[in-house]
Design a protein around this motif. Structure first.
Motif, PDB file in Angstrom:
ATOM      1  N   ALA A 251     -69.855 -33.831 -31.794  1.00 40.86           N
ATOM      2  CA  ALA A 251     -70.887 -33.055 -30.947  1.00 40.86           C
ATOM      3  C   ALA A 251     -70.493 -32.413 -29.424  1.00 40.86           C
ATOM      4  CB  ALA A 251     -72.019 -35.085 -30.689  1.00 40.86           C
ATOM      5  N   MET A 252     -69.137 -32.475 -29.566  1.00 38.98           N
ATOM      6  CA  MET A 252     -68.497 -32.379 -28.740  1.00 38.98           C
ATOM      7  C   MET A 252     -68.072 -30.731 -28.834  1.00 38.98           C
ATOM      8  SD  MET A 252     -67.846 -35.280 -26.648  1.00 38.98           S
ATOM      9  CE  MET A 252     -66.671 -34.879 -24.903  1.00 38.98           C
ATOM     10  N   PRO A 253     -68.702 -29.825 -27.980  1.00 38.63           N
ATOM     11  CA  PRO A 253     -68.627 -28.420 -28.852  1.00 38.63           C
ATOM     12  C   PRO A 253     -67.103 -27.852 -28.122  1.00 38.63           C
ATOM     13  CG  PRO A 253     -70.421 -27.951 -26.681  1.00 38.63           C
ATOM     14  CD  PRO A 253     -69.783 -29.958 -27.695  1.00 38.63           C
ATOM     15  N   GLU A 254     -66.658 -28.127 -27.275  1.00 42.31           N
ATOM     16  CA  GLU A 254     -64.924 -28.061 -26.408  1.00 42.31           C
ATOM     17  C   GLU A 254     -63.797 -29.068 -27.412  1.00 42.31           C
ATOM     18  OE1 GLU A 254     -67.197 -30.633 -25.656  1.00 42.31           O
ATOM     19  OE2 GLU A 254     -65.912 -31.247 -23.188  1.00 42.31           O
ATOM     20  N   ALA A 276     -54.388 -32.932 -31.236  1.00 48.80           N
ATOM     21  CA  ALA A 276     -54.735 -31.342 -30.993  1.00 48.80           C
ATOM     22  C   ALA A 276     -55.576 -31.463 -29.677  1.00 48.80           C
ATOM     23  CB  ALA A 276     -55.229 -30.364 -32.090  1.00 48.80           C
ATOM     24  N   VAL A 277     -56.942 -32.391 -29.554  1.00 53.90           N
ATOM     25  CA  VAL A 277     -57.995 -32.275 -28.527  1.00 53.90           C
ATOM     26  C   VAL A 277     -57.110 -33.200 -27.173  1.00 53.90           C
ATOM     27  CG1 VAL A 277     -59.974 -33.360 -27.814  1.00 53.90           C
ATOM     28  CG2 VAL A 277     -59.596 -32.403 -30.673  1.00 53.90           C
ATOM     29  N   GLU A 282     -54.745 -31.788 -22.141  1.00 49.44           N
ATOM     30  CA  GLU A 282     -53.686 -32.208 -21.140  1.00 49.44           C
ATOM     31  C   GLU A 282     -52.614 -31.162 -20.387  1.00 49.44           C
ATOM     32  OE1 GLU A 282     -50.823 -34.716 -23.508  1.00 49.44           O
ATOM     33  OE2 GLU A 282     -51.586 -36.380 -23.010  1.00 49.44           O
ATOM     34  N   ALA A 283     -53.350 -29.956 -21.414  1.00 55.55           N
ATOM     35  CA  ALA A 283     -53.243 -28.356 -20.651  1.00 55.55           C
ATOM     36  C   ALA A 283     -54.210 -28.533 -19.843  1.00 55.55           C
ATOM     37  CB  ALA A 283     -52.750 -27.922 -21.960  1.00 55.55           C
ATOM     38  N   GLY A 284     -55.221 -29.193 -19.523  1.00 55.43           N
ATOM     39  CA  GLY A 284     -56.402 -28.373 -19.419  1.00 55.43           C
ATOM     40  C   GLY A 284     -57.371 -27.458 -19.412  1.00 55.43           C
ATOM     41  N   ASN A 285     -57.297 -27.458 -21.190  1.00 55.17           N
ATOM     42  CA  ASN A 285     -58.474 -26.906 -21.637  1.00 55.17           C
ATOM     43  C   ASN A 285     -59.825 -27.311 -21.908  1.00 55.17           C
ATOM     44  OD1 ASN A 285     -56.597 -24.362 -21.460  1.00 55.17           O
ATOM     45  ND2 ASN A 285     -55.486 -25.279 -23.265  1.00 55.17           N
ATOM     46  N   ILE A 286     -59.448 -28.893 -21.386  1.00 57.12           N
ATOM     47  CA  ILE A 286     -60.454 -29.093 -22.197  1.00 57.12           C
ATOM     48  C   ILE A 286     -61.151 -30.579 -20.466  1.00 57.12           C
ATOM     49  CG2 ILE A 286     -61.418 -31.418 -23.595  1.00 57.12           C
ATOM     50  CD1 ILE A 286     -60.197 -30.264 -26.132  1.00 57.12           C
ATOM     51  N   PHE A 291     -63.526 -35.633 -21.705  1.00 55.15           N
ATOM     52  CA  PHE A 291     -62.643 -36.812 -22.997  1.00 55.15           C
ATOM     53  C   PHE A 291     -62.465 -37.509 -22.320  1.00 55.15           C
ATOM     54  CE2 PHE A 291     -58.333 -37.914 -24.147  1.00 55.15           C
ATOM     55  CZ  PHE A 291     -58.134 -36.677 -25.650  1.00 55.15           C
ATOM     56  N   GLN A 292     -62.235 -38.557 -21.539  1.00 54.76           N
ATOM     57  CA  GLN A 292     -62.102 -39.902 -20.996  1.00 54.76           C
ATOM     58  C   GLN A 292     -63.502 -40.175 -22.219  1.00 54.76           C
ATOM     59  OE1 GLN A 292     -62.683 -40.507 -17.133  1.00 54.76           O
ATOM     60  NE2 GLN A 292     -62.522 -42.747 -17.747  1.00 54.76           N
ATOM     61  N   LEU A 293     -64.703 -39.888 -21.158  1.00 62.91           N
ATOM     62  CA  LEU A 293     -66.280 -40.377 -21.877  1.00 62.91           C
ATOM     63  C   LEU A 293     -66.027 -40.793 -23.168  1.00 62.91           C
ATOM     64  CD1 LEU A 293     -68.533 -39.372 -18.837  1.00 62.91           C
ATOM     65  CD2 LEU A 293     -67.579 -41.399 -19.054  1.00 62.91           C
TER      66      LEU A 293
END
Ligand code: GDP
Ligand code: MG
Ligand code: ZN
Length: 310
Positions: A251-254, A276-277, A282-286, A291-293
């Motif tokens: 459900a998380m499109p990213e 990988a997610v 951590e790379a700032g792409n998500i 991510f935390q929620l």
């Protein structure tokens, strides 16, 4: 039951506990209906088969298969909000600040149900409060969510112009945390909503004038053509115990381009090594907040002792 009375198709237009209002397809109008035996799980938007039992009254005999259903659930029970909807509109605002966790829960439930969502950011007249949520709205836009910005308490024609194209020819389920302005918006879109709500309250004997029931309104032609709005009671929690960890991840499109790239193929994308997610976050792409929620929701769904599955 009088077996001589023919069965008829009808649409469920309101529900309160086991009491319903149904609109017979052939005659229109509204009947008060109860569901027979164990078939107590009809909800607004259902197409049902009814038999009339008296003046203005009917029983629901069966429910047609649904093309989708939106529900919320805790570990003990699930509650159907509506069925056969085309889209969900989430009403939110900067004051009081909306809960991003609650929003994510709704987004996940709708995604698993296969129903598209749009956000309706209300109270844009509160400049500072609205500015405070702008970055979060942009994060949602970046994920492909349509975001409408309105002042439900402001000009009705402006609200209608903003939402008309999105509402037309569709059945929209409107949800929102209390205080976001959902009732104000419903009244702007359905000018006689309060009157109709009082009539339902009387018919279903809910003994209250607040919207404690779910209700389907036909929008007036002048507001939007061939459009229906399902109004739900406001809520402060939205349980998703019926969703699995894997459903949440999907459900998380990213997350989509990364799924299958983690070291473990049953990775739940929380603390596992080689995720990988997490690396992308951590790379700032998500978006780190989402991510935390997400992690919190997975935690909850994995710790639910049993999941009610509809
Ligand atoms: N400033 C401002 N206040 C609004 C707007 N829409 C609703 N409100 C106020 O927000 C409060 C909650 O609105 P209501 O429609 O009852 O919210 P609900 O709990 O989501 O149904 C009320 O005091 C409304 O007058 C708006 O566009 N601008
Ligand atoms: Mg309300
Ligand atoms: Zn992972």
């Amino acid at each position: 039951m009088p077996a001589l009375v023919a069965a008829e198709p009808a649409l469920v237009t309101a529900s309160y506990g086991r009491h319903y209002l149904v609109r017979p397809a052939q005659t229109g109008g509204e009947l008060i209906a109860v569901s027979r035996g164990k078939r107590t799980d009809a909800c607004v938007g259902d197409v049902v088969s009814i038999r009339r039992t008296g003046e203005g009254q009917a029983v629901i005999e069966s429910i047609s298969p649904r093309r989708n259903q939106i529900l919320r659930s805790d570990q003990w029970r699930s509650k159907l909000l509506a069925a056969n909807v085309d889209q969900v509109g989430v009403v939110l605002a900067g004051d009081p600040p909306f809960s991003e966790e609650l929003l994510l829960r709704i987004l996940c439930a709708a995604s698993v149900a296969g129903v598209p969502v749009a956000l309706i950011a209300n109270k844009i007249d509160l400049g500072e409060a609205h500015a405070a949520i702008r970055a979060r709205l942009d994060a949602c836009r970046a994920l492909g969510l349509p975001v409408f910005e309105i002042a439900a308490r402001g000009s009705a024609s402006r609200v209608r112009d903003t939402l008309r194209g999105w509402l037309e020819r569709r059945t929209t389920l409107l949800v929102g945390q209390s205080g976001m302005g959902k009732s104000t918006l419903v009244n702007t879109l359905v000018p006689d909503a309060d009157l109709r709500t009082q009539a339902i309250s009387t018919a279903l004997a809910t003994g209250r004038h607040t919207t404690t029931f779910t209700r389907l309104f036909d929008l007036p032609e002048a507001v939007a053509t061939d459009a229906r709005l399902i109004d739900t009671p406001g809520f402060q929690t939205f349980g998703i115990a019926h969703l699995s960890a894997s459903q949440l991840a999907h459900a998380m499109p990213e997350f989509a381009p990364l799924l299958g790239r983690c070291r473990f193929n049953d990775c739940t994308h929380r603390g596992e090594p080689g995720c990988a997610v997490r690396a992308a976050t951590e790379a700032g792409n998500i978006d780190a907040r989402r991510f935390q929620l997400y992690g919190r929701l997975v935690e909850e769904t994995l710790s639910a002792p049993s999941r009610p599955r509809p």
